[in-house]
Design an enzyme around this catalytic site. Structure first.
Site, PDB file in Angstrom:
ATOM      1  N   GLU A 214       0.879  -1.173   0.000  1.00 55.17           N
ATOM      2  CA  GLU A 214       0.000   0.000   0.000  1.00 55.17           C
ATOM      3  C   GLU A 214       0.911   1.215   0.000  1.00 55.17           C
ATOM      4  O   GLU A 214       1.596   1.490   0.985  1.00 55.17           O
ATOM      5  CB  GLU A 214      -0.898  -0.002   1.247  1.00 55.17           C
ATOM      6  CG  GLU A 214      -1.736   1.269   1.378  1.00 55.17           C
ATOM      7  CD  GLU A 214      -2.315   1.465   2.774  1.00 55.17           C
ATOM      8  OE1 GLU A 214      -2.580   0.471   3.483  1.00 55.17           O
ATOM      9  OE2 GLU A 214      -2.475   2.640   3.165  1.00 55.17           O
TER      10      GLU A 214
ATOM     11  N   ARG B  78       1.465  10.459   0.655  1.00 57.65           N
ATOM     12  CA  ARG B  78       1.891  11.441   1.650  1.00 57.65           C
ATOM     13  C   ARG B  78       3.071  12.276   1.197  1.00 57.65           C
ATOM     14  O   ARG B  78       3.506  13.162   1.936  1.00 57.65           O
ATOM     15  CB  ARG B  78       2.283  10.725   2.945  1.00 57.65           C
ATOM     16  CG  ARG B  78       1.114  10.052   3.621  1.00 57.65           C
ATOM     17  CD  ARG B  78       1.567   9.442   4.914  1.00 57.65           C
ATOM     18  NE  ARG B  78       0.525   8.631   5.493  1.00 57.65           N
ATOM     19  CZ  ARG B  78       0.663   7.920   6.593  1.00 57.65           C
ATOM     20  NH1 ARG B  78       1.817   7.930   7.237  1.00 57.65           N
ATOM     21  NH2 ARG B  78      -0.321   7.210   7.062  1.00 57.65           N
TER      22      ARG B  78
ATOM     23  N   LYS C 133     -10.712  -1.629   6.946  1.00 60.10           N
ATOM     24  CA  LYS C 133      -9.471  -1.427   7.688  1.00 60.10           C
ATOM     25  C   LYS C 133      -9.883  -0.897   9.057  1.00 60.10           C
ATOM     26  O   LYS C 133     -10.763  -0.021   9.134  1.00 60.10           O
ATOM     27  CB  LYS C 133      -8.639  -0.391   6.922  1.00 60.10           C
ATOM     28  CG  LYS C 133      -7.545   0.306   7.691  1.00 60.10           C
ATOM     29  CD  LYS C 133      -6.780   1.230   6.745  1.00 60.10           C
ATOM     30  CE  LYS C 133      -5.976   2.268   7.479  1.00 60.10           C
ATOM     31  NZ  LYS C 133      -5.157   3.096   6.578  1.00 60.10           N
TER      32      LYS C 133
HETATM   33  C1  3PG Z   1       0.141   4.708   8.906  1.00 64.74           C
HETATM   34  O1  3PG Z   1      -0.643   5.437   9.470  1.00 64.74           O
HETATM   35  O2  3PG Z   1       1.218   5.084   8.446  1.00 64.74           O
HETATM   36  C2  3PG Z   1      -0.206   3.279   8.741  1.00 64.74           C
HETATM   37  O3  3PG Z   1      -1.409   2.984   9.328  1.00 64.74           O
HETATM   38  C3  3PG Z   1       0.871   2.403   9.281  1.00 64.74           C
HETATM   39  O4  3PG Z   1       0.973   2.629  10.624  1.00 64.74           O
HETATM   40  P1  3PG Z   1       2.255   2.062  11.390  1.00 64.74           P
HETATM   41  O5  3PG Z   1       3.419   2.877  10.926  1.00 64.74           O
HETATM   42  O6  3PG Z   1       1.918   2.253  12.841  1.00 64.74           O
HETATM   43  O7  3PG Z   1       2.412   0.612  11.011  1.00 64.74           O
END
Ligand code: 3PG
Length: 206
Positions: free
Chosen positions: A41, A45, A129
């Site tokens: 995924e 960002r 999710k």
């Molecule tokens: C995020 O918000 O970047 C994802 O949900 C992954 O979260 P994590 O870095 O806590 O695994």
């Protein structure tokens, strides 16, 4: 079992990758694939995100290429046009759900509790999710949601790690987990792809 649910079960771990550069995104994905990971995924960002997604698609690494951070309908259309394999949203809105239905895009809508889940159900979604899993006391939340929503499955994401992924994966209403723990910042910075492959291998053998 619906097709998406079976696919999510097969994926088991959905790595959440934030692209630092186009080249590193391809190498990170290649390294995870070498460890047995079969999806990614890629989050929207950073400025290079769309180029990075295209590059991973073109590299044809044998992984399903998904996109995260889908926060509005416009992004749904944009990633549907790109032919991504799936999309993930941090939250849920009628506009996003309608657009995804219209485009027949495989979407994993993000929910953090029962009301959002019920909105998703109204649009026919049955796989969600759970986000941010650790913040909403994910293990307890998932057990509680299994009562009123026995046919719904989840991919908890946000605070899932090598040390707690098994606890999530052993819940009957969890089909897969998402997270970024297989992509440590230091390894990305130094280009230590072997470490990423090794953590990915351990993740897939959980
Ligand atoms: C995020 O918000 O970047 C994802 O949900 C992954 O979260 P994590 O870095 O806590 O695994």
């Amino acid at each position: 079992m619906d097709n998406l649910r079976q696919t999510l079960k097969d994926l088991k771990i959905v790595p959440v990758l934030t692209p630092v550069s186009v080249e590193k995104t391809v190498e990170m994905t290649r390294a995870m694939a070498a460890g047995g990971i079969n999806s990614v995924e890629i989050t929207l960002r950073t400025d290079c995100a769309f180029d990075a997604i295209k590059a991973v698609q073109e590299a044809d690494l044998g992984v399903q290429v998904g996109v995260g951070t889908i926060i509005n309908a416009e992004l749904v259309h944009k990633v549907a046009d790109m032919g991504v394999d799936f999309a993930v949203t941090p939250g849920i809105t009628p506009a996003v759900l309608s657009a995804a239905k219209e485009r027949e895009l495989n979407v994993l809508p993000g929910v953090s509790g029962p009301s959002e889940l019920m909105l998703g159900l109204e649009y026919g979604y049955t796989n969600f999710k759970l986000f941010p899993a650790a913040v909403v006391n994910g293990l307890a939340m998932l057990k509680a949601l299994a009562g009123p929503f026995p046919d719904i499955c989840f991919c908890p994401t946000g605070g899932v790690s090598e040390s707690n992924a098994n606890e999530f994966l052993s819940l009957p209403n969890v089909v897969c987990v998402g997270g970024s723990w297989m992509l440590p910042k230091a390894a990305i910075e130094s280009g230590d792809w072997n470490t990423i492959t090794e953590i990915s291998r351990r993740a897939m053998s959980l």
